[in-house]
Scaffold this active site. Structure first.
Site, mmCIF file in Angstrom:
data_model
loop_
_atom_site.group_PDB
_atom_site.id
_atom_site.type_symbol
_atom_site.label_atom_id
_atom_site.label_comp_id
_atom_site.label_asym_id
_atom_site.label_seq_id
_atom_site.Cartn_x
_atom_site.Cartn_y
_atom_site.Cartn_z
ATOM 1 N N LYS A 123 -33.233 90.063 -15.827
ATOM 2 C CA LYS A 123 -34.084 89.479 -16.872
ATOM 3 C C LYS A 123 -34.652 90.581 -17.744
ATOM 4 O O LYS A 123 -35.333 91.469 -17.261
ATOM 5 C CB LYS A 123 -35.207 88.663 -16.225
ATOM 6 N N ASP A 228 -47.130 78.053 -15.861
ATOM 7 C CA ASP A 228 -46.038 77.518 -16.683
ATOM 8 C C ASP A 228 -45.083 76.751 -15.768
ATOM 9 O O ASP A 228 -43.872 76.939 -15.803
ATOM 10 C CB ASP A 228 -45.326 78.666 -17.398
HETATM 11 P P1 ADP Z 1 -38.565 82.935 -19.833
HETATM 12 O O1 ADP Z 1 -39.770 83.704 -19.411
HETATM 13 O O2 ADP Z 1 -37.987 83.497 -21.080
HETATM 14 O O3 ADP Z 1 -38.796 81.463 -19.875
HETATM 15 P P2 ADP Z 1 -37.183 82.538 -17.299
HETATM 16 O O4 ADP Z 1 -37.522 83.490 -16.203
HETATM 17 O O5 ADP Z 1 -37.838 81.203 -17.236
HETATM 18 O O6 ADP Z 1 -37.463 83.237 -18.709
HETATM 19 O O7 ADP Z 1 -35.598 82.351 -17.336
HETATM 20 C C1 ADP Z 1 -34.961 81.604 -18.356
HETATM 21 C C2 ADP Z 1 -33.809 80.816 -17.778
HETATM 22 O O8 ADP Z 1 -32.852 81.680 -17.162
HETATM 23 C C3 ADP Z 1 -34.238 79.853 -16.670
HETATM 24 O O9 ADP Z 1 -34.633 78.613 -17.190
HETATM 25 C C4 ADP Z 1 -33.006 79.778 -15.799
HETATM 26 O O10 ADP Z 1 -32.110 78.807 -16.308
HETATM 27 C C5 ADP Z 1 -32.364 81.138 -15.947
HETATM 28 N N1 ADP Z 1 -32.779 82.005 -14.819
HETATM 29 C C6 ADP Z 1 -33.871 82.786 -14.740
HETATM 30 N N2 ADP Z 1 -33.952 83.449 -13.577
HETATM 31 C C7 ADP Z 1 -32.876 83.080 -12.858
HETATM 32 C C8 ADP Z 1 -32.366 83.423 -11.545
HETATM 33 N N3 ADP Z 1 -33.009 84.273 -10.753
HETATM 34 N N4 ADP Z 1 -31.220 82.846 -11.155
HETATM 35 C C9 ADP Z 1 -30.558 81.982 -11.955
HETATM 36 N N5 ADP Z 1 -30.974 81.626 -13.185
HETATM 37 C C10 ADP Z 1 -32.113 82.161 -13.651
HETATM 38 MG MG MG Z 2 -39.164 80.183 -18.341
#
Ligand code: ADP
Ligand code: MG
Length: 376
Positions: A123, A228
């Site tokens: 991320k 959130d």
């Molecule tokens: P943001 O802070 O931009 O909302 P998120 O952490 O919610 O970021 O991640 C955005 C999207 O990426 C999630 O809705 C999910 O679909 C995917 N995602 C995030 N982390 C993971 C993970 N560890 N494994 C699989 N998919 C993930």
């Molecule tokens: Mg998110």
């Protein structure tokens, strides 16, 4: 921002890395870092830093810009990505890159893999790109410092996310296993399954609802609120159990607005279950039900735990991130910089050189040496 150009990782040298790190350090108190300052901080044994910077500009890892008062270099998004990814690669946390799997409000999500080809999730936090534009019009005072602060804000966000994920994982909460972080990047377990928002029907809405509400209460009893807790941040695994993601905005239950955040998280779940599954229950947790049995918030020192009057905290809150920021994270001497005089003393320079060395050492350290001290 386009695709990650990971090919670049292979052919840039240790000297390039050092020069980029020097620009990064210089950006702590300069929106544009003068070439002479980069040279001085990078302190390359054989010089030649200007040629390297020119090359780095060609690859768009740096830009050279004309400011109002003086000209200088700035790290680009790609340059900052490069630093973090190179560090994570050096540390053998990641060995290969896959596809982008998500674009959040303030992040880009990729699949990556370690040396044994185990898939992982990467991320990249990207604060400040959209937010600053909005804020810029409203608050001119911040406009200047913000341009240089995006990388620190993104870094703080990633650092906090890793710290929360680790604290939650250590307490057996259903969250992805945190692997490592560097700058604005967090590496974690790749969750199989998808976000709750992709689920159109469930076999047992009641038990999933209960599970989610219990999680909200368990978090609350540890002293934290997700903040959130919605269908995009709740993943559903193959066994139909929830896995919670996305932690930078978490707040303490001692935050002045804690009850509001808590109720909002609860309401999110209730409204989603009503809308999506037609499931309504009068059974839902109240803030007053919480019985504190842990000090996770104190451990992370999250927002609300300790307040300061720093304007940058205000700014962070305006951007929707309630984070505690230490003064040196966002310190920036606007006025001096605007006047174009860099009041850096020889001691300041020495300090920055040491920071570059320390940063590079940290970037080369094997992952298992990461202690909880690193996340604070
Ligand atoms: P943001 O802070 O931009 O909302 P998120 O952490 O919610 O970021 O991640 C955005 C999207 O990426 C999630 O809705 C999910 O679909 C995917 N995602 C995030 N982390 C993971 C993970 N560890 N494994 C699989 N998919 C993930
Ligand atoms: Mg998110």
């Amino acid at each position: 921002m386009g695709k990650l150009d990971v090919a670049m990782l292979r052919y840039l040298t240790a000297e390039d890395f050092r020069v980029l790190t020097a620009v990064e350090m210089g950006m702590k108190n300069h929106e544009l870092v003068p070439g002479s300052l980069v040279a001085s901080i990078a302190n390359l044994r054989h010089g030649g830093v200007h040629k390297l910077m020119k090359e780095l500009c060609k690859h768009r890892l740096l830009t050279y810009e004309r400011g109002k008062h003086y000209d200088g270099y700035r790290l680009t998004n790609a340059g900052y990505d490069y630093l973090a990814l190179k560090a994570l690669t050096n540390r053998k946390v990641i060995a290969s890159f896959g596809n982008q799997i998500g674009v959040g409000k303030e992040s880009n999500i990729y699949t990556v893999a370690d040396e044994d080809r185990n898939p992982l999730c990467l991320k990249l936090h990207r604060l400040g790109r959209t937010c600053f534009r909005n804020i810029k019009d409203k608050r001119d005072y911040h406009a200047h410092r913000n341009r240089a602060s995006w990388l620190y804000l993104s870094r703080i966000s990633a650092t906090k996310e890793f710290a929360y994920m680790k604290a939650l994982y250590d307490r057996d909460f259903p969250v992805p296993k945190p692997i490592d972080f560097n700058r604005h990047c967090v590496v974690m377990q790749l969750v199989s399954g998808g976000p709750l928002t992709h689920i159109s029907s469930v076999a047992d809405a009641e038990s999933l609802y209960d599970e989610l509400m219990n999680l909200i209460v368990r978090l609350g009893n540890c002293g934290v609120i997700h903040g959130d807790f919605n269908e995009f941040n709740i993943m559903i695994d193959e066994d139909n159990h929830p896995i919670i993601i996305d932690f930078p905005q978490m707040v303490s239950t001692s935050h002045p607005n804690a009850e509001l955040y808590f109720d909002r998280d609860v309401r999110c779940v209730r409204e989603f279950f009503k809308k999506r599954f037609g499931y309504v229950s009068e059974d839902y947790p109240k803030f007053s039900d919480l019985e504190r049995d842990d000090e996770l918030d104190t451990e992370i020192a999250c927002s609300g735990y300790k307040r300061t009057k720093d304007v940058d905290n205000e700014l962070l809150e305006e951007m929707g991130i309630g984070l505690q920021v230490s003064d040196d994270e966002v310190e920036s001497d606007d006025d001096e910089e605007a006047e174009g005089k860099s009041k850096m003393t020889e001691e300041d320079l020495d300090e920055l050189r040491k920071e570059v060395d320390a940063s590079i050492q940290n970037d080369e350290r094997p992952v298992h040496q990461i202690t909880s001290k690193t996340v604070n």
